[in-house]
Scaffold this motif. Structure first.
Motif, PDB file in Angstrom:
ATOM      1  N   PRO A  82      46.910  85.119  34.625  1.00 33.63           N
ATOM      2  CA  PRO A  82      47.087  86.441  33.794  1.00 33.63           C
ATOM      3  C   PRO A  82      48.683  86.530  33.393  1.00 33.63           C
ATOM      4  CG  PRO A  82      46.729  86.926  36.060  1.00 33.63           C
ATOM      5  CD  PRO A  82      46.310  85.371  35.885  1.00 33.63           C
ATOM      6  N   GLY A  83      48.981  87.075  32.351  1.00 32.89           N
ATOM      7  CA  GLY A  83      50.273  87.308  31.959  1.00 32.89           C
ATOM      8  C   GLY A  83      50.803  88.190  32.587  1.00 32.89           C
ATOM      9  N   VAL A  84      52.527  88.300  32.511  1.00 30.99           N
ATOM     10  CA  VAL A  84      53.016  89.402  32.991  1.00 30.99           C
ATOM     11  C   VAL A  84      52.762  90.657  32.718  1.00 30.99           C
ATOM     12  CG1 VAL A  84      54.999  88.001  33.725  1.00 30.99           C
ATOM     13  CG2 VAL A  84      55.126  89.161  31.333  1.00 30.99           C
ATOM     14  N   ASP A  85      51.971  90.841  31.449  1.00 29.81           N
ATOM     15  CA  ASP A  85      51.660  92.129  31.012  1.00 29.81           C
ATOM     16  C   ASP A  85      50.399  92.712  31.454  1.00 29.81           C
ATOM     17  OD1 ASP A  85      50.414  90.285  29.390  1.00 29.81           O
ATOM     18  OD2 ASP A  85      50.839  91.362  27.308  1.00 29.81           O
ATOM     19  N   ARG A  86      50.003  91.918  32.137  1.00 30.47           N
ATOM     20  CA  ARG A  86      48.464  92.486  32.833  1.00 30.47           C
ATOM     21  C   ARG A  86      48.606  93.567  33.530  1.00 30.47           C
ATOM     22  NH1 ARG A  86      45.922  89.582  37.541  1.00 30.47           N
ATOM     23  NH2 ARG A  86      47.828  90.127  38.557  1.00 30.47           N
ATOM     24  N   PRO A  87      47.662  94.575  33.392  1.00 27.43           N
ATOM     25  CA  PRO A  87      47.735  95.764  34.036  1.00 27.43           C
ATOM     26  C   PRO A  87      47.220  95.811  35.480  1.00 27.43           C
ATOM     27  CG  PRO A  87      46.019  95.936  32.518  1.00 27.43           C
ATOM     28  CD  PRO A  87      46.873  94.644  32.145  1.00 27.43           C
ATOM     29  N   LEU A  88      47.892  96.478  36.254  1.00 28.78           N
ATOM     30  CA  LEU A  88      47.760  96.584  37.726  1.00 28.78           C
ATOM     31  C   LEU A  88      46.374  97.472  37.948  1.00 28.78           C
ATOM     32  CD1 LEU A  88      51.316  96.960  39.139  1.00 28.78           C
ATOM     33  CD2 LEU A  88      49.908  94.866  38.780  1.00 28.78           C
ATOM     34  N   THR A  89      45.302  97.012  37.810  1.00 31.20           N
ATOM     35  CA  THR A  89      43.859  97.791  38.085  1.00 31.20           C
ATOM     36  C   THR A  89      43.267  97.643  39.340  1.00 31.20           C
ATOM     37  OG1 THR A  89      42.875  96.080  37.170  1.00 31.20           O
ATOM     38  CG2 THR A  89      43.991  97.542  35.576  1.00 31.20           C
ATOM     39  N   LYS A  90      43.740  96.825  40.200  1.00 31.90           N
ATOM     40  CA  LYS A  90      42.940  96.435  41.370  1.00 31.90           C
ATOM     41  C   LYS A  90      43.867  96.464  42.713  1.00 31.90           C
ATOM     42  CE  LYS A  90      39.128  94.225  39.346  1.00 31.90           C
ATOM     43  NZ  LYS A  90      38.691  92.698  38.919  1.00 31.90           N
ATOM     44  N   PRO A  91      43.307  96.755  43.853  1.00 29.98           N
ATOM     45  CA  PRO A  91      44.356  96.732  44.900  1.00 29.98           C
ATOM     46  C   PRO A  91      45.162  95.333  45.145  1.00 29.98           C
ATOM     47  CG  PRO A  91      42.526  97.815  45.696  1.00 29.98           C
ATOM     48  CD  PRO A  91      42.209  97.663  44.219  1.00 29.98           C
ATOM     49  N   ARG A  92      44.450  94.142  44.997  1.00 26.70           N
ATOM     50  CA  ARG A  92      44.827  92.995  44.840  1.00 26.70           C
ATOM     51  C   ARG A  92      45.877  92.808  44.015  1.00 26.70           C
ATOM     52  NH1 ARG A  92      39.645  90.429  42.717  1.00 26.70           N
ATOM     53  NH2 ARG A  92      40.339  90.060  40.570  1.00 26.70           N
ATOM     54  N   HIS A  93      45.761  93.313  42.839  1.00 24.13           N
ATOM     55  CA  HIS A  93      46.826  93.190  41.958  1.00 24.13           C
ATOM     56  C   HIS A  93      48.291  93.918  42.160  1.00 24.13           C
ATOM     57  CE1 HIS A  93      43.699  93.209  38.543  1.00 24.13           C
ATOM     58  NE2 HIS A  93      43.676  92.037  38.869  1.00 24.13           N
ATOM     59  N   TRP A  94      48.142  94.878  42.968  1.00 23.41           N
ATOM     60  CA  TRP A  94      49.225  95.673  43.568  1.00 23.41           C
ATOM     61  C   TRP A  94      49.760  94.832  44.765  1.00 23.41           C
ATOM     62  CZ3 TRP A  94      51.563  99.788  41.494  1.00 23.41           C
ATOM     63  CH2 TRP A  94      50.937 100.637  40.459  1.00 23.41           C
ATOM     64  N   ARG A  95      48.934  94.292  45.634  1.00 24.19           N
ATOM     65  CA  ARG A  95      49.465  93.382  46.850  1.00 24.19           C
ATOM     66  C   ARG A  95      50.308  92.255  46.255  1.00 24.19           C
ATOM     67  NH1 ARG A  95      44.637  94.947  49.031  1.00 24.19           N
ATOM     68  NH2 ARG A  95      43.492  93.202  48.212  1.00 24.19           N
ATOM     69  N   ARG A  96      49.979  91.772  45.291  1.00 26.88           N
ATOM     70  CA  ARG A  96      50.332  90.552  44.701  1.00 26.88           C
ATOM     71  C   ARG A  96      51.683  91.032  43.981  1.00 26.88           C
ATOM     72  NH1 ARG A  96      44.688  87.867  42.824  1.00 26.88           N
ATOM     73  NH2 ARG A  96      44.203  87.149  44.734  1.00 26.88           N
ATOM     74  N   ALA A  97      51.763  92.130  43.426  1.00 24.36           N
ATOM     75  CA  ALA A  97      53.077  92.658  42.945  1.00 24.36           C
ATOM     76  C   ALA A  97      53.973  93.126  43.971  1.00 24.36           C
ATOM     77  CB  ALA A  97      52.705  93.513  42.013  1.00 24.36           C
ATOM     78  N   LYS A  98      53.845  92.872  45.221  1.00 22.57           N
ATOM     79  CA  LYS A  98      54.679  93.402  46.199  1.00 22.57           C
ATOM     80  C   LYS A  98      56.418  93.103  45.907  1.00 22.57           C
ATOM     81  CE  LYS A  98      55.555  94.122  51.136  1.00 22.57           C
ATOM     82  NZ  LYS A  98      54.857  93.853  52.316  1.00 22.57           N
ATOM     83  N   TYR A  99      57.289  94.006  45.951  1.00 16.37           N
ATOM     84  CA  TYR A  99      58.750  94.097  45.714  1.00 16.37           C
ATOM     85  C   TYR A  99      58.907  93.835  44.045  1.00 16.37           C
ATOM     86  CZ  TYR A  99      58.906  93.128  50.684  1.00 16.37           C
ATOM     87  OH  TYR A  99      58.732  93.203  52.016  1.00 16.37           O
ATOM     88  N   ARG A 100      58.105  93.930  43.245  1.00 16.14           N
ATOM     89  CA  ARG A 100      58.311  93.778  41.900  1.00 16.14           C
ATOM     90  C   ARG A 100      58.475  95.297  41.309  1.00 16.14           C
ATOM     91  NH1 ARG A 100      55.441  89.350  39.043  1.00 16.14           N
ATOM     92  NH2 ARG A 100      56.762  89.944  37.324  1.00 16.14           N
ATOM     93  N   LEU A 101      58.974  95.493  40.210  1.00 18.80           N
ATOM     94  CA  LEU A 101      59.154  97.042  39.391  1.00 18.80           C
ATOM     95  C   LEU A 101      57.976  96.962  38.638  1.00 18.80           C
ATOM     96  CD1 LEU A 101      62.761  97.085  38.239  1.00 18.80           C
ATOM     97  CD2 LEU A 101      61.772  98.428  39.999  1.00 18.80           C
ATOM     98  N   ALA A 102      57.417  98.272  38.593  1.00 21.74           N
ATOM     99  CA  ALA A 102      56.180  98.562  37.954  1.00 21.74           C
ATOM    100  C   ALA A 102      56.394  99.959  37.040  1.00 21.74           C
ATOM    101  CB  ALA A 102      54.925  98.740  38.950  1.00 21.74           C
ATOM    102  N   ARG A 103      55.937  99.942  35.975  1.00 23.12           N
ATOM    103  CA  ARG A 103      56.073 101.049  35.364  1.00 23.12           C
ATOM    104  C   ARG A 103      54.516 101.790  35.496  1.00 23.12           C
ATOM    105  NH1 ARG A 103      59.270 103.316  31.706  1.00 23.12           N
ATOM    106  NH2 ARG A 103      60.422 101.237  31.531  1.00 23.12           N
ATOM    107  N   VAL A 104      54.703 103.149  35.940  1.00 25.79           N
ATOM    108  CA  VAL A 104      53.455 104.012  36.090  1.00 25.79           C
ATOM    109  C   VAL A 104      53.174 104.868  35.076  1.00 25.79           C
ATOM    110  CG1 VAL A 104      51.933 104.958  37.781  1.00 25.79           C
ATOM    111  CG2 VAL A 104      53.429 102.857  38.529  1.00 25.79           C
TER     112      VAL A 104
END
Length: 180
Positions: A82-104
């Motif tokens: 997945p590219g960096v622009d992939r939306p965070l749609t599942k708990p595992r996406h959020w887990r893998r994004a730990k410590y990164r900035l997210a626009r919600v």
């Protein structure tokens, strides 16, 4: 037709991808002239490297060849991450994004940017404007990672790490109290 084919191929492809130690994020089948284009998007906790993409390609190709009656013709296989622009749609996406900035963008209320902390099954902890905030996944209309060109501030990481330790200790305390 292509959506139906993707639905039949998904469990077969997912098993091959899991066998290589990764997760199937998406499977798409499109008609491309006389051939079909089978696009497989994979992800892993530590990302996916080029050697791993090649390994996954071989595994998926082997299972598609073994089930050629489903595809019924020539196909081109494309395996990608997945590219960096992939939306965070599942708990595992959020887990893998730990410590990164997210626009919600919540279903209700103003959009915000925060640093991702501990991600559970139902919600994620985020550092927003120097305060810890629990965000229930059901309240999120859209969330994407923000691209950062420098390391995150150490103070932000420490706050999130300290909060994660507190969550673990609180969960252990609650669990002990329930069992007594």
């Amino acid at each position: 037709m292509a959506g139906e084919l993707a639905g039949r191929l998904e469990p077969i492809v997912a098993e091959a991808v899991r066998g290589a130690g990764f997760d199937l994020d998406a499977l798409d089948v499109q008609q491309a002239g006389r051939r079909k284009l089978v696009k497989v998007v994979v992800d892993g906790d530590d990302g996916v490297g080029l050697d791993e993409v090649a390994e996954i390609s071989r595994a998926v190709s082997a299972v598609l060849d073994a089930h050629e009656h489903l595809i019924a013709g020539a196909y081109t296989l494309e395996v990608t991450s997945p590219g960096v622009d992939r939306p965070l749609t599942k708990p595992r996406h959020w887990r893998r994004a730990k410590y990164r900035l997210a626009r919600v963008s919540p279903h209700e209320g103003a959009e915000f940017v925060g640093r991702v902390g501990h991600a559970g099954e139902d919600s994620v902890r985020m550092l927003v404007d120097s305060a810890i905030r629990d965000v229930d996944y059901r309240t999120v209309a859209k969330a994407v990672l923000e691209i950062e060109f420098k390391q995150p501030p150490t103070a932000d990481l420490k706050l999130l790490e300290d909060d994660a330790c507190g969550m673990i200790n609180n969960a252990e305390t609650e669990s002990k109290e329930e069992s007594e």
